[in-house]
Structures are given as C-alpha cells and as structure tokens.
Enzyme design. Sequence first.
Site, PDB file in Angstrom:
ATOM      1  N   GLY A   1       0.720  -0.996  -0.331  1.00  0.00           N
ATOM      2  CA  GLY A   1       0.144  -0.206   0.425  1.00  0.00           C
ATOM      3  C   GLY A   1       0.693   0.795   0.194  1.00  0.00           C
TER       4      GLY A   1
ATOM      5  N   ASP B   1      -6.247   1.894   9.677  1.00  0.00           N
ATOM      6  CA  ASP B   1      -7.418   1.739   9.749  1.00  0.00           C
ATOM      7  C   ASP B   1      -8.261   1.213  11.241  1.00  0.00           C
ATOM      8  OD1 ASP B   1     -10.321   0.998  10.326  1.00  0.00           O
ATOM      9  OD2 ASP B   1      -9.250   0.110   7.626  1.00  0.00           O
TER      10      ASP B   1
HETATM   11  C1  PRP Z   1      -3.457  -2.294   4.420  1.00  0.00           C
HETATM   12  C2  PRP Z   1      -3.108  -0.927   4.645  1.00  0.00           C
HETATM   13  C3  PRP Z   1      -2.553  -1.000   5.972  1.00  0.00           C
HETATM   14  C4  PRP Z   1      -3.047  -1.519   7.234  1.00  0.00           C
HETATM   15  C5  PRP Z   1      -4.105  -1.187   7.629  1.00  0.00           C
HETATM   16  O1  PRP Z   1      -2.633  -3.655   4.236  1.00  0.00           O
HETATM   17  O2  PRP Z   1      -2.134  -0.214   3.394  1.00  0.00           O
HETATM   18  O3  PRP Z   1      -0.484  -1.612   6.013  1.00  0.00           O
HETATM   19  O4  PRP Z   1      -4.165  -2.514   6.023  1.00  0.00           O
HETATM   20  O5  PRP Z   1      -4.634  -1.725   8.449  1.00  0.00           O
HETATM   21  P1  PRP Z   1      -5.269  -1.770   9.458  1.00  0.00           P
HETATM   22  O6  PRP Z   1      -5.002  -0.323  10.462  1.00  0.00           O
HETATM   23  O7  PRP Z   1      -6.204  -1.930   9.698  1.00  0.00           O
HETATM   24  O8  PRP Z   1      -3.708  -2.665  10.585  1.00  0.00           O
HETATM   25  P2  PRP Z   1      -2.823  -4.473   3.643  1.00  0.00           P
HETATM   26  O9  PRP Z   1      -3.070  -4.965   4.377  1.00  0.00           O
HETATM   27  O10 PRP Z   1      -4.476  -4.442   3.105  1.00  0.00           O
HETATM   28  O11 PRP Z   1      -1.916  -5.114   2.948  1.00  0.00           O
HETATM   29  P3  PRP Z   1      -1.330  -4.542   0.771  1.00  0.00           P
HETATM   30  O12 PRP Z   1      -0.544  -3.374   1.347  1.00  0.00           O
HETATM   31  O13 PRP Z   1       0.083  -5.087   0.381  1.00  0.00           O
HETATM   32  O14 PRP Z   1      -2.726  -3.858   1.245  1.00  0.00           O
HETATM   33 MN    MN Z   2      -0.763  -2.038   3.339  1.00  0.00          MN
END
Ligand code: PRP
Ligand code: MN
Length: 181
Positions: free
Chosen positions: A46, A105
């Site tokens: 991300g 998040d």
């Molecule tokens: C998403 C985003 C953050 C995390 C936030 O990553 O990029 O890293 O979720 O969520 P949280 O605060 O609830 O833990 P994801 O795990 O989807 O992986 P990605 O970055 O590869 O999309």
């Molecule tokens: Mn992420």
Amino acid sequence: AQDVKADLTEVLYTKEEIDAKIRELAAVIDRDYADKDVLLVGVLKGAVMVMADLARALRSHVTMDWMAVSSYGSGTKSSGVVRILKDLDADLMNRHVLIVEDIIDSGLTLSWLKTNLESRGPATLEICTLFRKPDAVKVDIDVKYVGMDIPNKFVVGYGLDFAEKYRNLDCVGILAPHIYQ
Ligand code: PRP
Ligand code: MN
Ligand code: MG
C-alpha cells in the site's frame, strides 16, 4: 480494460490535494531530521505511492527499505493477523527509522510493526501515514506524522486496494458498494 475511476461513487482527495499534503509532510520531516540520516521503511504494497512521492518531496539524503506485511488478505475487514511476507534488508541498529504507511485503519498493522521494529534497536522510530481512520485512535500508537484523518468508509486508490485492484488510481475515493457486495 475499463476506466478504474468509474467504480468510485465519490473522489475524497484529488491528486493535487494528495500532492499538497505530501509536500507539507515532507517539509516537516526535512526540518525534524535536519541533522540525522533517515531510513524510510515502506510497508508494501500500500505504501508504494506515498513512499515514492514523499521520498522525492524530501530535500535531505534518505535511504529506503521495504517490508511486506499483510493483515487484510482479499477482504475489506482487518483479520487481526499480521504476517511478515518480506522482511527488511537493513539492520536497524542505531538508525533513525521512519515507517511510511498509506493508511492506519484499525491500527493493528502498525502497533504490531512498531513493536517488532523497536526490538531491533533503532536510535529513533517514528511513523508517517498519509491517512488515518477514526478507529485507529482507539489503539495506543504514537503516530508523529499524519496527513489526513478520513471518514470510516472503504476507500481505495493511491496505493489502497480492494482485492489488489485500484492501487493505481491517482486519487483516493469511495468504492461503489456493488463492487464489493
Ligand atoms: C492495509 C494498509 C495498511 C493496513 C492498515 O494493508 O496498507 O498497511 O492495511 O490496516 P490496519 O490499521 O487495520 O492494520 P494490507 O494489509 O491490506 O496490505 P497491502 O498494503 O498490501 O494492501
Ligand atoms: Mn498495507
Ligand atoms: Mg490491502
């Protein structure tokens, strides 16, 4: 392929608004690290867009490393399970480390990551996130650099995905519910 922007019900932040916010963050980071060499740690996948733009907005020397962790899989809800998919190459001992994230998040990913990286002996460890959702405030993580606090909607774009898509949007918007329902 179809127009990726057509799946949004609303654009929350335009490319120009994101660029301006990143330049603001970069100015503060440049000032705070004026006498330090900073190692930027990007959280794949991300944070790729934020890292690329933030690094180029900084005036000072930086080095960059990457870590891949995942807490979401292909769903829209955090599973609470954080896995290391790729670890850092760099040794963090005595380094000034700045974690670069796209979004906080639930806060689960970063609270886990902060503890993990803290145990590797960095001189300093701070977090920079472009976006933060209200739920993240319930988790006790000290986030030094926050771009924007955003509504609790399922947002995509500028690195943020739904089932690995929409990362390449240059803006951030709300995904039409029919796409994920
Ligand atoms: C998403 C985003 C953050 C995390 C936030 O990553 O990029 O890293 O979720 O969520 P949280 O605060 O609830 O833990 P994801 O795990 O989807 O992986 P990605 O970055 O590869 O999309
Ligand atoms: Mn992420
Ligand atoms: Mg994701």
